[in-house]
Scaffold this active site. Structure first.
Site, PDB file in Angstrom:
ATOM      1  N   ALA A 197       0.853  -1.190   0.000  1.00  0.00           N
ATOM      2  CA  ALA A 197       0.000   0.000   0.000  1.00  0.00           C
ATOM      3  C   ALA A 197       0.885   1.236   0.000  1.00  0.00           C
ATOM      4  CB  ALA A 197      -0.919   0.007   1.224  1.00  0.00           C
ATOM      5  N   GLY A 241       0.611   5.420   1.145  1.00  0.00           N
ATOM      6  CA  GLY A 241      -0.188   6.447   1.804  1.00  0.00           C
ATOM      7  C   GLY A 241       0.477   7.795   1.731  1.00  0.00           C
ATOM      8  N   GLY A 242      -0.028   8.721   2.545  1.00  0.00           N
ATOM      9  CA  GLY A 242       0.461  10.086   2.482  1.00  0.00           C
ATOM     10  C   GLY A 242       1.849  10.262   3.061  1.00  0.00           C
ATOM     11  N   MET A 243       2.267   9.377   3.958  1.00  0.00           N
ATOM     12  CA  MET A 243       3.570   9.552   4.589  1.00  0.00           C
ATOM     13  C   MET A 243       4.547   8.432   4.274  1.00  0.00           C
ATOM     14  SD  MET A 243       3.029   8.422   8.559  1.00  0.00           S
ATOM     15  CE  MET A 243       4.757   8.044   8.754  1.00  0.00           C
ATOM     16  N   ALA A 244       4.054   7.285   3.844  1.00  0.00           N
ATOM     17  CA  ALA A 244       4.954   6.160   3.658  1.00  0.00           C
ATOM     18  C   ALA A 244       4.344   5.148   2.714  1.00  0.00           C
ATOM     19  CB  ALA A 244       5.271   5.500   5.004  1.00  0.00           C
ATOM     20  N   THR A 245       5.200   4.234   2.252  1.00  0.00           N
ATOM     21  CA  THR A 245       4.775   3.101   1.451  1.00  0.00           C
ATOM     22  C   THR A 245       5.045   1.841   2.257  1.00  0.00           C
ATOM     23  OG1 THR A 245       5.302   4.256  -0.597  1.00  0.00           O
ATOM     24  CG2 THR A 245       5.073   1.865  -0.721  1.00  0.00           C
ATOM     25  N   VAL A 246       4.089   0.909   2.225  1.00  0.00           N
ATOM     26  CA  VAL A 246       4.204  -0.331   2.978  1.00  0.00           C
ATOM     27  C   VAL A 246       4.526  -1.469   2.016  1.00  0.00           C
ATOM     28  CG1 VAL A 246       3.072  -1.931   4.557  1.00  0.00           C
ATOM     29  CG2 VAL A 246       2.575   0.511   4.708  1.00  0.00           C
ATOM     30  N   LYS A 277       7.533  -0.461   6.527  1.00  0.00           N
ATOM     31  CA  LYS A 277       6.944   0.828   6.199  1.00  0.00           C
ATOM     32  C   LYS A 277       8.079   1.815   5.953  1.00  0.00           C
ATOM     33  CE  LYS A 277       3.091   3.745   7.497  1.00  0.00           C
ATOM     34  NZ  LYS A 277       1.920   3.797   8.369  1.00  0.00           N
ATOM     35  N   ASP A 282      -5.280   8.792  14.391  1.00  0.00           N
ATOM     36  CA  ASP A 282      -5.652   8.621  12.987  1.00  0.00           C
ATOM     37  C   ASP A 282      -6.430   7.320  12.795  1.00  0.00           C
ATOM     38  OD1 ASP A 282      -5.857   9.335  10.331  1.00  0.00           O
ATOM     39  OD2 ASP A 282      -3.926   8.481   9.760  1.00  0.00           O
TER      40      ASP A 282
END
Length: 664
Positions: free
Chosen positions: A25, A27-32, A47, A143
């Site tokens: 996945a 997201g706005g701050m990181a990729t998993v 992450k 969050d």
């Protein structure tokens, strides 16, 4: 022509340990990513922070917070929390290694439609159980949203990303004056002030519960700024507005969780969990098994007409976008000037409604012109509000920041308070014992010296109480070893391995000495040692048989042994009054103060002396010797007749006595 984008991390070995296998996945701050831990041979999730977040001064601060929050998250140990295994930096790559959870997330489960009431409450219970574990150790998630609620292949829930939203919010709010988060799940206090408490997470769970029960969020299709306005100024709509068969008890639970006033919500996830369990217990099985019909899709935005401003395309932002930005304090009233007309604005929604009403009241005005006027007014107000809000944010508002003074650590409490006051900062103080920092001096601060803090913010000073002193219990000497050790540990002391010493008076196991005075004050890290009796010392029993009474007692006393006597016994071998026997015998091992039993000789026993007068000398000697007597023969005139004429002892006499015979 199709363009294929290759992720440069795929196939890479991060930090010489984690082999990146697939991207899960972004997201706005990181990729998993899914990865293989080569060292432990297990599948993990890695992450990786987006590189741009680590750039510049703010980036360095973010990386620091990223690591700190990762360490805080790693403190959590709960089956409902995605475990954090490791964090580190590999070159320019900041990463976090977590438990890999195969399955989906709550967003994926909601794509199939609303959940049954039973499943919705079950998910809420599992989420709240995980949040409760975090709240107990002082962590707030910040969050909570469907994307962070992971569901494994067995349907069990695990909550991810504890504490990481805080790191993003602190840095981006410093740099841009915005609050990052998913607007649909943000509590009013986050939007208005940026503040977060455990009740903030409870609000987000209330929104999740509404979404699980109804299949959608309350304000579909509205722009994020308008959604935020609803959260701040309106009560959250009850689920029964969409699903009429949901009862008042369900509405009351969601309303309690989503109260605009945080003090009216359950104070933490533990209290919220109890409320959900209580609701589930009173609902009928038929209600629990029922699910709402899928909601109607939101109406599409109106198409542009010929009267729309040429070249302007209106696009409605998605309410559930991964990350939406809202200026903190946006809903404070601001005065802006638009087209030389001053307006007092509390929200874009108010302006929009006002202008729309004016347009509707003007007969004959072309519809296209009215629409143009409305949009231009909204645009002008938003631009003016944004400009003023940006200035206010960085000049006087929560976006104005300073740094924690560097000289606080080690300073006296008064000096530290004066330094904070000079910077316009408030101070809270907590007291704690410290082995190194003198009493009355600052041990640490939160935030730490040099870290950014809002100009009207508060710095918590941890002030030393000095070394923690503990009181040594009384009554240790003379007590049993186990009881004394337990008393010391209860008082907070460590207990060293005990010494032993021989003692004639104290039984084995009794405390003889303590390494520190009883009743004294000692530093908390003092290890106390007990000296415990091992009883009297061992000795070897001396030989006293044949000795006189006084000599035997002297020898035994010198060896530390006591003496007692049994009844005397006759003996033909040991003189009367001397030791005939001893118990224990010579050479045996005993302990000092043990008792040795002595038997004294009573001398030979008495016996009847045979009458041998008239017997021949041989017969007489034989009779007397058989009776235990010694015989002395005196022959008169040579003893021609060999006949005993006289014996000097008759009657009874001690065995062994010499009897003299006169023989003619």
């Amino acid at each position: 022509m199709a363009i294929t984008t290759t992720d440069p991390l795929l196939g890479r070995l991060v930090d010489g340990r984690y082999e990146i296998v697939a991207r899960v996945a972004r997201g706005g701050m990181a990729t998993v990513y899914r990865a293989q831990d080569r060292r432990l041979g297990r599948e993990v999730a890695v992450k990786v922070m987006h590189p741009h977040l680590a750039e510049g001064v703010e980036g360095a601060s973010f990386v620091s917070r990223f690591r700190r929050e990762a360490r805080a998250s790693a403190r959590l140990s709960h089956p409902g929390v995605v475990a954090v295994y490791d964090q580190g930096v590999d070159g320019a790559t900041s990463y976090l290694t977590m438990e890999y959870v195969p399955g989906t997330n709550l967003r994926g489960e909601l794509q199939a439609g609303p959940l049954t009431v039973d499943r919705a409450l079950d998910v809420a219970e599992q989420v709240l159980a995980a949040l409760s574990a975090a709240h107990r150790v002082g962590l707030v998630h910040r969050d909570v949203k469907p994307e962070n609620v992971l569901i494994d292949d067995d349907g069990q829930v695990k909550v991810a990303d504890f504490g990481l939203a805080r790191a993003v919010t602190e840095v981006t709010s410093t740099a841009t004056g915005t609050i990052l988060g998913t607007v649909a799940y943000l509590a009013p206090e986050v939007i208005t002030s940026g503040g977060c408490t455990p009740a903030t997470d409870v609000y987000a769970v209330g929104v999740l519960l509404h979404e699980m029960l109804t299949g959608s969020l309350p304000y579909p299709g509205e722009p994020p700024i308008q959604v935020a306005f609803h959260h701040v100024h309106e009560d959250f709509p009850p689920p029964s507005q969409r699903v009429d068969w949901l009862g008042a008890d369900v509405d009351e639970l969601v309303s309690a969780f989503t109260a605009r006033d945080a003090s009216r919500r359950p104070a933490h996830a533990g209290a919220a969990l109890a409320a959900v369990v209580g609701l589930r217990a009173v609902l009928d099985d038929a209600v629990l098994a029922r699910a709402a019909d899928p909601p109607e899709p939101p109406a599409p935005a109106p198409e542009a007409t010929d009267s729309s401003p040429e070249g302007i395309e209106t696009v409605e932002p998605a309410q559930d976008a991964a990350v939406d930005e809202i200026p903190a304090g946006f809903f404070a009233e601001v005065s802006v000037r638009a087209h030389d007309t001053e307006h007092l604005v509390t929200s874009p929604a108010r302006t929009l409604e006002h202008d729309s009403a004016d347009a509707a009241d003007s007969p004959g005005r072309p519809r296209g012109r009215r629409r143009l006027v409305v949009w231009l007014t909204v645009l002008t107000v938003l631009l003016g509000a944004g400009a003023y809000g940006t200035w206010w944010w960085f000049a006087d508002g929560p976006g104005a920041w300073t740094t924690v003074p560097a000289e606080l650590a080690g300073a006296t409490q008064d000096d530290a308070l004066a330094a904070l006051t000079a910077e316009g900062l408030e101070a809270d103080t907590v007291e704690a014992h410290d082995d190194d920092v003198p009493a009355g001096h600052v041990v640490t601060t939160d935030p730490v010296p040099g870290d950014p803090v809002r100009v009207d913010g508060t710095v918590t000073l941890s002030v030393s109480l000095g070394v923690l002193m503990l009181t040594v219990p009384d009554g240790l000497v003379g007590a049993e070893q186990d009881a004394a050790s337990a008393a010391l540990r209860e008082a907070g002391f460590a207990v060293d391995e005990a010494r032993t010493a021989y003692d004639d008076d104290a039984p084995a196991g009794e405390v003889l000495e303590v390494s520190v005075p009883e009743g004294s004050e000692q530093p908390h890290d003092t290890a106390v040692r007990l000296t415990v009796s091992d009883g009297p010392a061992p000795v070897r029993v001396p030989q006293v048989v044949g000795l006189g009474k006084d000599g035997a007692e002297s020898d035994l006393s010198d060896a530390g042994l006591a003496v007692e006597y049994s009844d005397p016994e006759h003996s033909t071998d040991v003189d009367e009054g001397r030791v005939l026997s001893q118990d224990p015998e010579q050479g045996a091992t005993a302990r000092r103060t043990d008792t040795v039993t002595l038997t004294l000789s009573a001398g030979p026993p008495d016996a009847e002396v045979p009458d041998v007068v008239g017997m021949s000398s041989e017969e007489a000697v034989g009779a007397l010797e058989d009776a235990g007597f010694d015989v002395d023969v005196n022959r008169y005139l040579g003893g021609l007749l060999d006949t005993v004429r006289f014996q000097d002892v008759d009657g009874t006499a001690a065995v062994g006595t010499t009897v003299t015979l006169t023989v003619w």
